[in-house]
Scaffold this active site. Sequence first.
Site, PDB file in Angstrom:
ATOM      1  CE  LYS A  26      -5.944   6.429  11.319  1.00 28.57           C
ATOM      2  NZ  LYS A  26      -7.455   6.372  11.362  1.00 28.57           N
ATOM      3  NE  ARG A  96      -6.763   9.019  14.625  1.00 33.06           N
ATOM      4  CZ  ARG A  96      -5.983   9.699  14.565  1.00 33.06           C
ATOM      5  NH1 ARG A  96      -4.559   9.417  15.251  1.00 33.06           N
ATOM      6  NH2 ARG A  96      -5.613   9.782  12.955  1.00 33.06           N
ATOM      7  N   GLY A 105     -15.018   2.223   4.367  1.00 31.07           N
ATOM      8  CA  GLY A 105     -15.764   1.667   4.757  1.00 31.07           C
ATOM      9  C   GLY A 105     -15.889   1.092   6.518  1.00 31.07           C
ATOM     10  CG  MET A 107     -16.772   3.636  13.927  1.00 32.78           C
ATOM     11  SD  MET A 107     -16.367   3.629  15.269  1.00 32.78           S
ATOM     12  CE  MET A 107     -14.884   4.548  14.920  1.00 32.78           C
ATOM     13  NE  ARG A 348      -2.468   7.862   4.735  1.00 35.31           N
ATOM     14  CZ  ARG A 348      -4.165   7.879   4.920  1.00 35.31           C
ATOM     15  NH1 ARG A 348      -4.918   6.729   5.387  1.00 35.31           N
ATOM     16  NH2 ARG A 348      -4.964   9.257   4.079  1.00 35.31           N
ATOM     17  CG  HIS A 466     -10.043 -10.755 -30.523  1.00 32.42           C
ATOM     18  ND1 HIS A 466     -10.074  -9.508 -31.978  1.00 32.42           N
ATOM     19  CD2 HIS A 466      -8.822 -12.002 -30.948  1.00 32.42           C
ATOM     20  CE1 HIS A 466      -9.392 -10.153 -32.307  1.00 32.42           C
ATOM     21  NE2 HIS A 466      -8.739 -10.527 -32.173  1.00 32.42           N
ATOM     22  CB  SER A 790       7.400 -21.081 -24.658  1.00 32.83           C
ATOM     23  OG  SER A 790       7.154 -19.583 -24.701  1.00 32.83           O
ATOM     24  CB  THR A 793       0.523 -19.478 -19.051  1.00 29.08           C
ATOM     25  OG1 THR A 793       0.632 -17.956 -19.612  1.00 29.08           O
ATOM     26  CG2 THR A 793       1.732 -19.334 -18.339  1.00 29.08           C
ATOM     27  CB  CYS A 857       4.530 -16.823 -24.745  1.00 32.34           C
ATOM     28  SG  CYS A 857       4.135 -18.558 -25.482  1.00 32.34           S
ATOM     29  CE1 TYR A 877      10.705 -16.308 -24.216  1.00 33.50           C
ATOM     30  CE2 TYR A 877      12.656 -17.873 -23.772  1.00 33.50           C
ATOM     31  CZ  TYR A 877      11.132 -17.568 -24.323  1.00 33.50           C
ATOM     32  OH  TYR A 877      11.125 -18.273 -25.352  1.00 33.50           O
TER      33      TYR A 877
HETATM   34  P1  ADP Z   1      -9.192   8.520   8.798  1.00 31.68           P
HETATM   35  O1  ADP Z   1      -8.860   7.646   8.831  1.00 31.68           O
HETATM   36  O2  ADP Z   1     -10.895   8.632   8.354  1.00 31.68           O
HETATM   37  O3  ADP Z   1      -8.878   9.518   8.212  1.00 31.68           O
HETATM   38  P2  ADP Z   1      -8.473   9.800  10.872  1.00 31.68           P
HETATM   39  O4  ADP Z   1      -8.342   8.758  12.363  1.00 31.68           O
HETATM   40  O5  ADP Z   1      -7.841   9.446  10.972  1.00 31.68           O
HETATM   41  O6  ADP Z   1      -9.779   9.124  10.600  1.00 31.68           O
HETATM   42  O7  ADP Z   1      -9.776  10.901  11.944  1.00 31.68           O
HETATM   43  C1  ADP Z   1      -9.483  11.953  11.174  1.00 31.68           C
HETATM   44  C2  ADP Z   1      -9.478  13.625  11.742  1.00 31.68           C
HETATM   45  O8  ADP Z   1      -9.774  13.787  12.604  1.00 31.68           O
HETATM   46  C3  ADP Z   1      -7.684  13.507  12.465  1.00 31.68           C
HETATM   47  O9  ADP Z   1      -7.522  13.696  10.380  1.00 31.68           O
HETATM   48  C4  ADP Z   1      -7.870  14.685  12.899  1.00 31.68           C
HETATM   49  O10 ADP Z   1      -7.676  16.366  11.720  1.00 31.68           O
HETATM   50  C5  ADP Z   1      -9.089  14.268  13.640  1.00 31.68           C
HETATM   51  N1  ADP Z   1      -8.006  14.020  14.937  1.00 31.68           N
HETATM   52  C6  ADP Z   1      -8.514  12.542  15.481  1.00 31.68           C
HETATM   53  N2  ADP Z   1      -7.661  12.166  16.455  1.00 31.68           N
HETATM   54  C7  ADP Z   1      -7.518  13.658  16.513  1.00 31.68           C
HETATM   55  C8  ADP Z   1      -7.084  14.107  18.308  1.00 31.68           C
HETATM   56  N3  ADP Z   1      -6.776  13.229  18.542  1.00 31.68           N
HETATM   57  N4  ADP Z   1      -7.174  15.032  17.677  1.00 31.68           N
HETATM   58  C9  ADP Z   1      -7.264  15.958  17.228  1.00 31.68           C
HETATM   59  N5  ADP Z   1      -8.166  15.318  16.094  1.00 31.68           N
HETATM   60  C10 ADP Z   1      -8.039  14.281  15.818  1.00 31.68           C
HETATM   61 MG    MG Z   2      -6.474  10.387   8.922  1.00 28.33          MG
END
Ligand code: ADP
Ligand code: MG
Length: 901
Positions: A26, A96, A105, A107, A348, A466, A790, A793, A857, A877
């Site tokens: 991110k 974030r 998983g 935060m 991404r 199998h 050959s 493995t 093979c 191969y």
């Molecule tokens: P995840 O990894 O679960 O996608 P994010 O960190 O991308 O979590 O946050 C989820 C959503 O929270 C983002 O898509 C966005 O809509 C909102 N968000 C995060 N940071 C901001 C910010 N600075 N301003 C406004 N919205 C935010």
């Molecule tokens: Mg996100």
Amino acid sequence: MAKYVYLFGKTKTDGKGSMKPLLGGKGAGLAEMCRIGLPVPPGFTITTEVCTYYYDHKRTYPSSLKAQMQAGLASIEKQTGKKFGDSKNPLLVSVRSGARDSMPGMMDTILNLGLNDQTVEALAKKTGNPRFAWDCYRRFVQMYGDVVLGVQKRAGEDHEPFEVVIEKLKHDRYHRDIEDTKLTPEDLKELVVRFKALVKERAGKDFRASPWDQLMGAVGAVFGSWMNDRAIVYRRKYNIPSEWGTAVNVQAMVYGNTGDKSGSGVAFTRNPANGVKEFYGEFLINAQGEDVVAGVRTPEPVAQLKKHLPKAFAELDRIRQTLEKHFKDVQDFEFTIEEGTVYMLQTRNGKRTAMAALKFSMDMFKEKLIDWKTAVMRNPADQLDQLLAPVFDIAEAAKAATIATGLPAGPGAASGQIYLNADRAVQAADRKEAVLLVRVETSPEDLRGMIAAEGILTARGGVSSHAALVARQMGKVCVCGAAALDVDYQARTVKVDGKTFKEGDWLSIDGTAGKVFAGRVPTAPSEIVAGLIEGDESARKTEKFKSFQQLMKWCSQATRMSVRTNADTPEQTRNAIAFGAVGIGLCRTEHMFFEGDRIDAMREMILADTLDARKAALAKLLPYQRDDFAGIFRALNGFPATIRFLDPPLHEFLPNTPEQQRELAKKLGISSERIRTRVEQLHEINPMLGLRGCRLGIDFPEISEMQARAVFEAAALVQKDGVKVRPEIMIPLVGFKKELDLQLEIVHRVAGDVQHEQKVKFNYMVGTMIEVPRGALTADEIAQSAEFFSFGTNDLTQTGLGMSRDDSGSFLPHYAELEIVKNNPFATIDTTGVGQLVQIAVTKGRATRKNLKLGICGEHGGDPDSIRFFEKVGLDYVSASPFRVPVARLAAAQAAIAGKK
Ligand code: ADP
Ligand code: MG
Ligand code: MG
């Protein structure tokens, strides 16, 4: 001083897109978007090194972190003109998490951090929008309470406690359910009071007031979540090392919840399901980001934005194109619109189906965004078989009831009437029924039933069982290890999910997802299979087919290793060649002995107690084998065929039940007592390490003699018809040079005899399988006699690890959990151990014989990770089962391209 904080924004950006290991996915994405001038709210990233430090130092931070964070905040304040904790114009931030790849998983994001009883009033006054200010505050208390203070669902509770409070408030005040956006400022104020009370009750603490304390609490929660159970489980599953750590992003808030000119959404630059070049995604008006994914409100398709906010839509569409031009790949991005202005919050590379990946790569090549080698790299090899699989009608599958799940062992979709034994399956197929063979597990005896069936379903066994192996070789749909099935051979029923299915009833299986459905779900073959294998002209005209062919053509241009196939029949051979195989890397002759009544002659041969009797039985087998080889040579049409001499322990062919023994005794006109005795004589404690492989041919040279004669007579026959033949005879399980020499003598003698008798000359080679450690370690000696190696493995892994493939299912899962092994060594080659044996044999073998031909093979020949290794050690191969050939070609091409970089 170490740099722990990287700024991003309009004025100064320290990081860039290539810094994912340090900044997380991110953080790196945000920095790169800033660099190319996209509108990103300013912020900073705390590096993954701080996470590592945190765990190395009893959950404390480096001493300079605080000052660096303060400097970061000051920079955000300067860019936004707001102040953190200010009572006039307060700055709010989001916190974030950000691992290298997004990781469920970890935060959850906290929004609107910096609010308290004072700053909320300031925000209301400054914006003139108290509803908005209180909406932000209640969201913040909710998220902070949940994520940092741990106020979550307790065992036995069905709903999130904060949601329960919201529901209650709505009912207290309106006596019904209303939309969140309809709540008044007064409602929201009351909600904050109730939320705080909930936090106090559940967490035993007052809600933190100081913004700085809030910030440090949130940062600690992100780092803490790196080691929570959910994150650990996820990392284990996807092989992510715990040393990587996560980064933390702190970013100025922009607001999608100020009213009807604001909103929030997620989008893809192209359609990630089918690959079509269209703006794809969804958004919500008057909402903050997490609402879109949370499913509280149903978002609208992004195209609708054009109606609501045409300017913002045009801006987003422009950004969409900028992103693709810059990243040269399809992006998955998150945005927020504040009073008509677009802000970018994440980008991404988008996850995609195999179908979409193929279309993206072809289209982007045509658009000159990427070159053809990049296009090849863009198709994930381990997903390619999705394209070859027959498909369920999507709508129908959604309607069908899933009654059990198992391992997705052979991708695709199949529906059929169930049969629980091979004979009845064959009879049903003869009656033109679509058959699903259901077994507890399969054995070579079931082969005919498996061939007759549309799909195979077993209650036991793993992906290298199998059933799975044969299914892959034949391109059959297969779900194995569906433990919920209660298969009763006696009653001929399958009980599952409280229902009983009798033979002839319909079941459907999805071998891509590992699901079992009740009843009949309609399917169709993939256009690629229809075009290549069935010669369906209309399928060949589809875009999917043409794109696939283009991809394969590029693979041929890029590859260094060639790809052969493991095939035992002319049909399998033809299929593999249609998929682009350039020969057979492994023809297992023993499978030929199970067809029709050949097994009787085979059993007669094994049971014979005199040489003459054995020779007489072998003479019956000879014509069968010769015809099989002739058929294969014709199908190969000049490509080479590596033919392995008889390999498995003999008892695999014997009648084991008293009933079978009596039946055979009758056929052969001998007593069943004699059969029983012979079966007992042949019994071995540890057959996989017993009388098998070349040991058979050494104990019973007449077997090798018959096999050599069958191969060479077939070669003579086919060559006389003007078809080139290139037999390569392979002696299995060689550990001593002398073993090979003894068999070589037979092969060369018979080759000479046949050429003399038939008055033809043909070329052939003799080599060996390297599949026991001694063979690998003495490869220099063995290469004096062998013209090729050959690598087998499967056995090399069994013998190298001293681990039986068939028994490993009981402990390997635990081994994987404990991270003793990273992957199943029978699926992906253990490069450090077994790989070293391969490397040694390659080096020593080539030292003796410079032009020694080298191939593989085992099952690993169709596994992309293993193929990358084989490219590195320089094999000539790889050989894979017919329907796996395209995957192997793609993986081999990708390994070659990556190797040159
Ligand atoms: P995840 O990894 O679960 O996608 P994010 O960190 O991308 O979590 O946050 C989820 C959503 O929270 C983002 O898509 C966005 O809509 C909102 N968000 C995060 N940071 C901001 C910010 N600075 N301003 C406004 N919205 C935010
Ligand atoms: Mg996100
Ligand atoms: Mg073997």
